[in-house]
Scaffold this active site. Structure first.
Site, PDB file in Angstrom:
ATOM      1  N   ASN A 111       2.063   5.306 -10.467  1.00 32.38           N
ATOM      2  CA  ASN A 111       0.764   5.266 -11.139  1.00 32.38           C
ATOM      3  C   ASN A 111      -0.403   5.051 -10.186  1.00 32.38           C
ATOM      4  O   ASN A 111      -1.531   5.434 -10.493  1.00 32.38           O
ATOM      5  CB  ASN A 111       0.781   4.155 -12.205  1.00 32.38           C
ATOM      6  CG  ASN A 111      -0.609   3.827 -12.710  1.00 32.38           C
ATOM      7  OD1 ASN A 111      -1.169   4.550 -13.527  1.00 32.38           O
ATOM      8  ND2 ASN A 111      -1.184   2.734 -12.219  1.00 32.38           N
ATOM      9  N   ASN A 142       0.854  -1.181   0.000  1.00 32.98           N
ATOM     10  CA  ASN A 142       0.000   0.000   0.000  1.00 32.98           C
ATOM     11  C   ASN A 142       0.894   1.237   0.000  1.00 32.98           C
ATOM     12  O   ASN A 142       1.588   1.504   0.984  1.00 32.98           O
ATOM     13  CB  ASN A 142      -0.910  -0.018   1.229  1.00 32.98           C
ATOM     14  CG  ASN A 142      -1.833   1.177   1.301  1.00 32.98           C
ATOM     15  OD1 ASN A 142      -1.816   2.046   0.425  1.00 32.98           O
ATOM     16  ND2 ASN A 142      -2.636   1.235   2.344  1.00 32.98           N
ATOM     17  N   TYR A 180      -9.121  14.953  -5.801  1.00 31.89           N
ATOM     18  CA  TYR A 180      -8.322  14.357  -6.872  1.00 31.89           C
ATOM     19  C   TYR A 180      -7.473  15.421  -7.578  1.00 31.89           C
ATOM     20  O   TYR A 180      -6.282  15.230  -7.828  1.00 31.89           O
ATOM     21  CB  TYR A 180      -9.259  13.673  -7.866  1.00 31.89           C
ATOM     22  CG  TYR A 180      -8.586  12.819  -8.912  1.00 31.89           C
ATOM     23  CD1 TYR A 180      -8.161  11.527  -8.612  1.00 31.89           C
ATOM     24  CD2 TYR A 180      -8.396  13.290 -10.208  1.00 31.89           C
ATOM     25  CE1 TYR A 180      -7.559  10.731  -9.579  1.00 31.89           C
ATOM     26  CE2 TYR A 180      -7.805  12.503 -11.178  1.00 31.89           C
ATOM     27  CZ  TYR A 180      -7.383  11.227 -10.865  1.00 31.89           C
ATOM     28  OH  TYR A 180      -6.792  10.443 -11.818  1.00 31.89           O
ATOM     29  N   ALA A 181      -8.108  16.569  -7.889  1.00 29.11           N
ATOM     30  CA  ALA A 181      -7.390  17.649  -8.572  1.00 29.11           C
ATOM     31  C   ALA A 181      -6.264  18.194  -7.710  1.00 29.11           C
ATOM     32  O   ALA A 181      -5.161  18.471  -8.199  1.00 29.11           O
ATOM     33  CB  ALA A 181      -8.369  18.762  -8.948  1.00 29.11           C
TER      34      ALA A 181
END
Length: 246
Positions: free
Chosen positions: A90, A63, A154-155
């Site tokens: 990623n 993780n 997220y942004a």
């Protein structure tokens, strides 16, 4: 032609989707590829698939949001391979919601994986790359780093990845280590297939290329940045989105 023979690459979040496409491309270019993900069944399946293509690939469950797990993972990879040449950060998740409705848990969970996880992986591996005088760090940001409705968490995380990438590029350049960020647009993955059909059509309508991207579109860019040919490309933010961001 790009050939990554002798290179050891780590791809996080590579059990499926975009990460798997990246790992597959690097395997096909003869790199030794370390697949990392939290999904053990997914990791095992990905390794089995890529091994069938005669790839040298290994899987680890880790993780990226857990610093101790990451340090143990990196130590193990280094012990078994003696070097780490390519890091592709990623791994990512989304917990979308409008700003006025977003919970602290939604905010923290996304930042922990999408930004802090990139730091957890980059810090120890950057030390290794400094000592071996060479390496490629490629971080997956997103076109959403410019802001997107319903994705404040997220942004913010993906914008942070851009800042982290540029800082790493400045600090590591003297050691022949480059750091670049890729901003995929609307890519056909498990994550995007979950959106309603109307949303899918709306997103595709914004893309001059007229289609959603494929994991290999992003993987092709990564393979170049990971190669010796890209040794003078550093600190860049590259959009791979069919012209969605112009």
């Amino acid at each position: 032609m790009i050939n990554l023979t002798g290179k050891v690459a780590i791809v996080t979040g590579a059990a499926r989707g975009l990460g798997f496409g990246i790992a597959e491309k690097l395997v096909n270019l003869n790199a030794t590829v370390i697949i990392n993900d939290i999904d053990k069944a997914g990791v095992d399946a990905a390794v089995k698939t890529l091994e069938q293509n005669d790839g040298k690939v290994f899987g680890y469950v880790c993780n990226v949001a857990n610093e101790q797990q990451v340090n143990e993972f990196v130590d193990q990879v280094l012990t078994e391979n003696e070097r780490i040449d390519i890091l592709v950060n990623n791994a990512g998740i989304n917990r979308d919601g409008m700003l006025h409705k977003m919970t602290s848990e939604q905010w923290k969970t996304v930042l922990d994986v999408n930004l802090t996880g990139v730091f957890h992986m980059t810090q120890p591996i950057s030390k290794i790359m400094r000592e071996q005088n060479g390496g490629r760090i490629i971080n997956i940001s997103s076109a959403s780093w410019l802001g997107n409705v319903g994705q404040a968490n997220y942004a913010a995380a993906k914008a942070g990845v851009v800042g982290l990438t540029k800082t790493a590029a400045r600090e590591l350049a003297r050691y022949d280590v480059t750091a670049n960020a890729i901003c995929p647009g609307f890519i056909d993955t498990d994550m995007t297939r979950g959106v309603p059909e109307k949303v899918w059509d709306m997103m595709v309508s914004k893309i001059p290329a007229g289609r959603a991207g494929k994991p290999e579109d992003v993987a092709n860019c990564i393979s170049f940045l990971a190669s010796d040919q890209a040794s003078y490309i550093n600190g860049e933010v590259i959009n791979v989105g069919g012209g969605m961001v112009l």
